[in-house]
Design a protein around this motif. Structure first.
Motif, PDB file in Angstrom:
ATOM      1  N   GLY A   1       0.684  -1.302   0.049  1.00 40.58           N
ATOM      2  CA  GLY A   1      -0.014   0.014  -0.030  1.00 40.58           C
ATOM      3  C   GLY A   1       0.811   1.425  -0.128  1.00 40.58           C
ATOM      4  N   LEU A   2       0.330   2.394  -0.923  1.00 40.16           N
ATOM      5  CA  LEU A   2       0.906   3.478  -0.668  1.00 40.16           C
ATOM      6  C   LEU A   2       0.106   4.483  -0.096  1.00 40.16           C
ATOM      7  N   SER A   3       0.527   5.487   0.605  1.00 32.48           N
ATOM      8  CA  SER A   3       0.070   6.425   1.018  1.00 32.48           C
ATOM      9  C   SER A   3       0.075   7.850   0.137  1.00 32.48           C
ATOM     10  N   ALA A   4      -0.889   8.516  -0.200  1.00 38.93           N
ATOM     11  CA  ALA A   4      -0.834   9.608  -1.248  1.00 38.93           C
ATOM     12  C   ALA A   4      -1.979  10.461  -0.978  1.00 38.93           C
ATOM     13  N   PRO A   5      -1.851  11.938  -1.059  1.00 39.15           N
ATOM     14  CA  PRO A   5      -3.005  12.697  -1.023  1.00 39.15           C
ATOM     15  C   PRO A   5      -3.674  12.764  -2.554  1.00 39.15           C
ATOM     16  N   ARG A   6      -4.756  11.952  -2.341  1.00 40.49           N
ATOM     17  CA  ARG A   6      -5.188  11.415  -3.947  1.00 40.49           C
ATOM     18  C   ARG A   6      -5.879  12.671  -4.516  1.00 40.49           C
ATOM     19  N   ARG A   7      -6.834  13.298  -3.348  1.00 42.98           N
ATOM     20  CA  ARG A   7      -7.692  14.511  -3.574  1.00 42.98           C
ATOM     21  C   ARG A   7      -6.787  15.557  -4.277  1.00 42.98           C
ATOM     22  N   LEU A   8      -5.774  15.875  -3.580  1.00 46.50           N
ATOM     23  CA  LEU A   8      -4.867  16.938  -4.091  1.00 46.50           C
ATOM     24  C   LEU A   8      -4.294  16.675  -5.158  1.00 46.50           C
ATOM     25  N   LEU A   9      -3.789  15.414  -5.446  1.00 50.84           N
ATOM     26  CA  LEU A   9      -2.962  15.240  -6.626  1.00 50.84           C
ATOM     27  C   LEU A   9      -4.055  15.241  -7.914  1.00 50.84           C
TER      28      LEU A   9
ATOM     29  N   TRP B   1      -6.752  17.273  -8.049  1.00 45.31           N
ATOM     30  CA  TRP B   1      -6.980  18.569  -8.452  1.00 45.31           C
ATOM     31  C   TRP B   1      -5.678  19.249  -9.159  1.00 45.31           C
ATOM     32  N   ALA B   2      -4.503  18.762  -8.811  1.00 49.95           N
ATOM     33  CA  ALA B   2      -3.297  19.351  -9.637  1.00 49.95           C
ATOM     34  C   ALA B   2      -3.161  18.866 -10.589  1.00 49.95           C
ATOM     35  N   GLY B   3      -3.594  17.668 -11.038  1.00 50.36           N
ATOM     36  CA  GLY B   3      -3.784  17.029 -12.249  1.00 50.36           C
ATOM     37  C   GLY B   3      -4.546  17.674 -13.104  1.00 50.36           C
ATOM     38  N   ARG B   4      -5.640  17.973 -12.822  1.00 48.39           N
ATOM     39  CA  ARG B   4      -6.757  18.549 -13.524  1.00 48.39           C
ATOM     40  C   ARG B   4      -6.251  20.214 -13.915  1.00 48.39           C
ATOM     41  N   ALA B   5      -5.527  20.746 -13.076  1.00 54.05           N
ATOM     42  CA  ALA B   5      -5.185  22.092 -13.431  1.00 54.05           C
ATOM     43  C   ALA B   5      -4.003  21.964 -14.335  1.00 54.05           C
ATOM     44  N   VAL B   6      -3.041  20.920 -14.203  1.00 52.89           N
ATOM     45  CA  VAL B   6      -2.060  21.006 -15.199  1.00 52.89           C
ATOM     46  C   VAL B   6      -2.617  20.512 -16.736  1.00 52.89           C
ATOM     47  N   GLY B   7      -3.846  19.755 -16.994  1.00 53.11           N
ATOM     48  CA  GLY B   7      -4.199  19.271 -18.155  1.00 53.11           C
ATOM     49  C   GLY B   7      -4.970  20.474 -18.651  1.00 53.11           C
TER      50      GLY B   7
ATOM     51  N   ALA C   1      -6.866  11.923 -14.242  1.00 54.86           N
ATOM     52  CA  ALA C   1      -6.782  13.233 -13.496  1.00 54.86           C
ATOM     53  C   ALA C   1      -6.186  14.343 -14.297  1.00 54.86           C
ATOM     54  N   VAL C   2      -5.382  14.104 -15.187  1.00 53.76           N
ATOM     55  CA  VAL C   2      -4.828  15.052 -15.991  1.00 53.76           C
ATOM     56  C   VAL C   2      -5.424  15.410 -17.331  1.00 53.76           C
ATOM     57  N   ASP C   3      -6.478  14.311 -17.673  1.00 49.11           N
ATOM     58  CA  ASP C   3      -7.154  14.742 -19.119  1.00 49.11           C
ATOM     59  C   ASP C   3      -8.152  16.160 -18.990  1.00 49.11           C
ATOM     60  N   PRO C   4      -7.934  16.779 -19.965  1.00 47.69           N
ATOM     61  CA  PRO C   4      -8.656  18.244 -19.734  1.00 47.69           C
ATOM     62  C   PRO C   4      -9.853  18.024 -20.503  1.00 47.69           C
ATOM     63  N   PHE C   5     -10.307  16.890 -21.405  1.00 47.17           N
ATOM     64  CA  PHE C   5     -11.350  16.779 -21.930  1.00 47.17           C
ATOM     65  C   PHE C   5     -12.309  16.202 -20.911  1.00 47.17           C
ATOM     66  N   ARG C   6     -11.866  15.328 -20.090  1.00 49.98           N
ATOM     67  CA  ARG C   6     -12.717  14.726 -19.082  1.00 49.98           C
ATOM     68  C   ARG C   6     -13.049  15.752 -17.953  1.00 49.98           C
ATOM     69  N   THR C   7     -12.126  16.604 -17.533  1.00 52.96           N
ATOM     70  CA  THR C   7     -12.448  17.649 -16.625  1.00 52.96           C
ATOM     71  C   THR C   7     -13.155  18.664 -17.244  1.00 52.96           C
ATOM     72  N   LEU C   8     -13.317  19.454 -18.362  1.00 52.75           N
ATOM     73  CA  LEU C   8     -14.086  20.550 -19.048  1.00 52.75           C
ATOM     74  C   LEU C   8     -15.557  19.948 -19.243  1.00 52.75           C
ATOM     75  N   THR C   9     -15.442  18.629 -19.539  1.00 51.10           N
ATOM     76  CA  THR C   9     -16.914  18.167 -19.717  1.00 51.10           C
ATOM     77  C   THR C   9     -17.539  17.561 -18.407  1.00 51.10           C
ATOM     78  N   ARG C  10     -17.073  17.666 -17.418  1.00 54.71           N
ATOM     79  CA  ARG C  10     -17.404  17.274 -16.153  1.00 54.71           C
ATOM     80  C   ARG C  10     -18.991  17.735 -15.692  1.00 54.71           C
TER      81      ARG C  10
END
Length: 457
Positions: A77-85, A87-93, A141-150
């Motif tokens: 198991g890996l611990s990671a701030p999935r929600r933060l990651l 949101w960061a991915g969506r912003a980058v995309g 997370a990065v996919d801008p088309f997924r983000t903008l059509t959400r």
């Protein structure tokens, strides 16, 4: 065909008409990153085939089911701030899409200095795609088309759309083959305004697809890019679970039920053939074959779609022949379709290895131009490229061989998981190993050819 299916296919055809931007990387960029191979062709072809065959023989000695299962099931198991990651991915995309559009319309004409062209071809399809199978799939997370059509998902809340997973997978396969065709024949790698327009067109048609079948079903079942990166991500060591991240041995996710339909099998074969075709059309052998075909009366416009379709059918039939042969040589009461679906993910390791071999030197040589273009998208400095040492071509050969070796183990582990007898499990791999040797020899031969411009484009 139902009205809903017709709407899905209509959206798919429309999307395919403009989304060649997704995988194009030809034009001047192909020439800027070309590199010869410093190893004799006969040596690496014979060595590659022998390595894959020998690896099967070695794997066949591993007959302890408990050991095989322990390798496949190991995870941490890996611990990671999935929600933060996320949101960061969506912003980058979204920021990346904005750069593509702005630089596409306002940037310089020089392909090596245009941020839109460099970001899509070098930053996204070469470098980012490598991370999906070397690290993990961040595209959802990065996919801008997924983000903008959400936001459209809210307007469709509670809507029940019956979309067959098998038909959706076949639609994704048709999408992917269309993308590969556009990659080869389109001028998008040299025409930044056209690239920006295609990106906006992809966004518009993704929105149409979401309205037709819903946001979740479009991006989880139909969209070829989402499916492609999901398949590549199955090779990676970092995997997403329901509520966290997990570290697994590379490729071991492929031993699970990654492919659920015959359409999914076709998509995996299309991934493998698409990357192979992309390299094949740049070889001298294809140039000679294409010129001979045109001289014999074949219209130039039919050359590339015909070769793409024929090659896909050949790869597809070869794989299904291996699946039927596995059922006979097993022998087993498991139906051929089940065998084909279980063993198909092993081909993804081959596809990832060949993608790495095909794009590693490409990404490295153009990385200074990418950095310069992104530093000042509208007025970048003079483009620079790296001159890579000749020995680096050996990394490509190693990537192909490692991909095939991983595929051998995945097939071996899958056979032991699916078939009850040890001898059954070993015999079921005979035909698939033969097919893998063929895929290996083909991939290595293409890598060993000098790069050139495809004719009649």
């Amino acid at each position: 065909m139902s009205r809903q299916s017709a709407r899905v296919l209509g959206a798919a055809v429309g999307l395919a008409a403009v989304c060649g931007v997704a995988v194009a990387h030809g034009g001047s960029l192909r020439n800027a990153s070309s590199q010869g191979l410093a190893v004799p062709t006969w040596l690496f072809l014979s060595t590659g085939g022998a390595v894959v065959g020998a690896s099967f023989l070695l794997a066949s000695f591993v007959t302890d089911r408990a050991f095989v299962a322990s390798v496949d099931s190991w995870r941490h198991g890996l611990s990671a701030p999935r929600r933060l990651l996320a949101w960061a991915g969506r912003a980058v995309g979204v920021a990346g899409l904005a750069v593509v559009v702005a630089a596409g319309y306002l940037g310089p004409d020089d392909s090596l200095r245009n941020a839109a062209i460099m970001l899509v071809w070098v930053g996204w399809w070469a470098a980012f795609a490598m991370t999906t199978y070397l690290v993990g799939n961040a595209w959802p997370a990065v996919d801008p088309f997924r983000t903008l059509t959400r936001p459209l998902a809210g307007a469709l809340a509670g809507r029940d759309v019956d979309l067959s997973p098998g038909r959706a997978a076949w639609a994704s396969t048709a999408f992917l083959l269309a993308l590969v065709w556009f990659e080869v024949v389109s001028p998008l790698a040299d025409d930044a305004p056209l690239l920006a327009a295609a990106a906006l067109g992809y966004l518009a048609l993704a929105a149409a697809g979401v309205l037709a079948v819903g946001h979740r079903q479009w991006f989880e079942r139909v969209d070829p890019l989402a499916r492609l990166f999901r398949m590549y991500g199955s090779v990676a060591p970092v995997q997403r679970t329901d509520d966290a991240l997990a570290l697994r041995l590379p490729g071991m996710r492929l031993t699970d039920d990654v492919v659920a339909t015959n359409g999914g099998v076709a998509f995996v074969v299309a991934v493998l053939w698409g990357t192979t075709f992309d390299g094949f059309v740049g070889t001298p052998a294809w140039a000679s074959l294409a010129r001979a075909a045109v001289a014999a009366g074949v219209p130039p416009a039919l050359l590339y779609p015909a070769a793409l379709a024929v090659g896909f059918l050949a790869f597809h039939r070869l794989y299904w022949w291996a699946a039927r042969a596995a059922k006979r040589t097993g022998p087993t009461f498991t139906d051929t379709g089940r065998i084909a679906r279980r063993f198909a993910p092993s081909l993804l390791a081959i596809a990832a290895g060949y993608h790495l071999a095909h794009y590693l030197t490409y990404a490295l040589s153009l990385s200074p131009a990418l950095v310069g273009a992104l530093a000042n998208p509208l007025n970048p400095p003079v483009a620079r490229t790296l001159v890579l040492p000749a020995w680096l071509s050996g990394v490509g050969i190693a990537a192909v061989l490692l991909g095939h070796l991983l595929a051998i183990w995945v097939a071996h582990a899958t056979a032991y998981d699916e078939l009850p007898g040890r001898l059954q499990a070993i015999r079921s791999q005979y035909a698939l190993t033969a097919a893998m040797v063929f895929y290996t020899m083909t991939s290595l031969w293409i890598i060993g050819q000098p790069a050139g411009e495809p004719p009649f484009l």
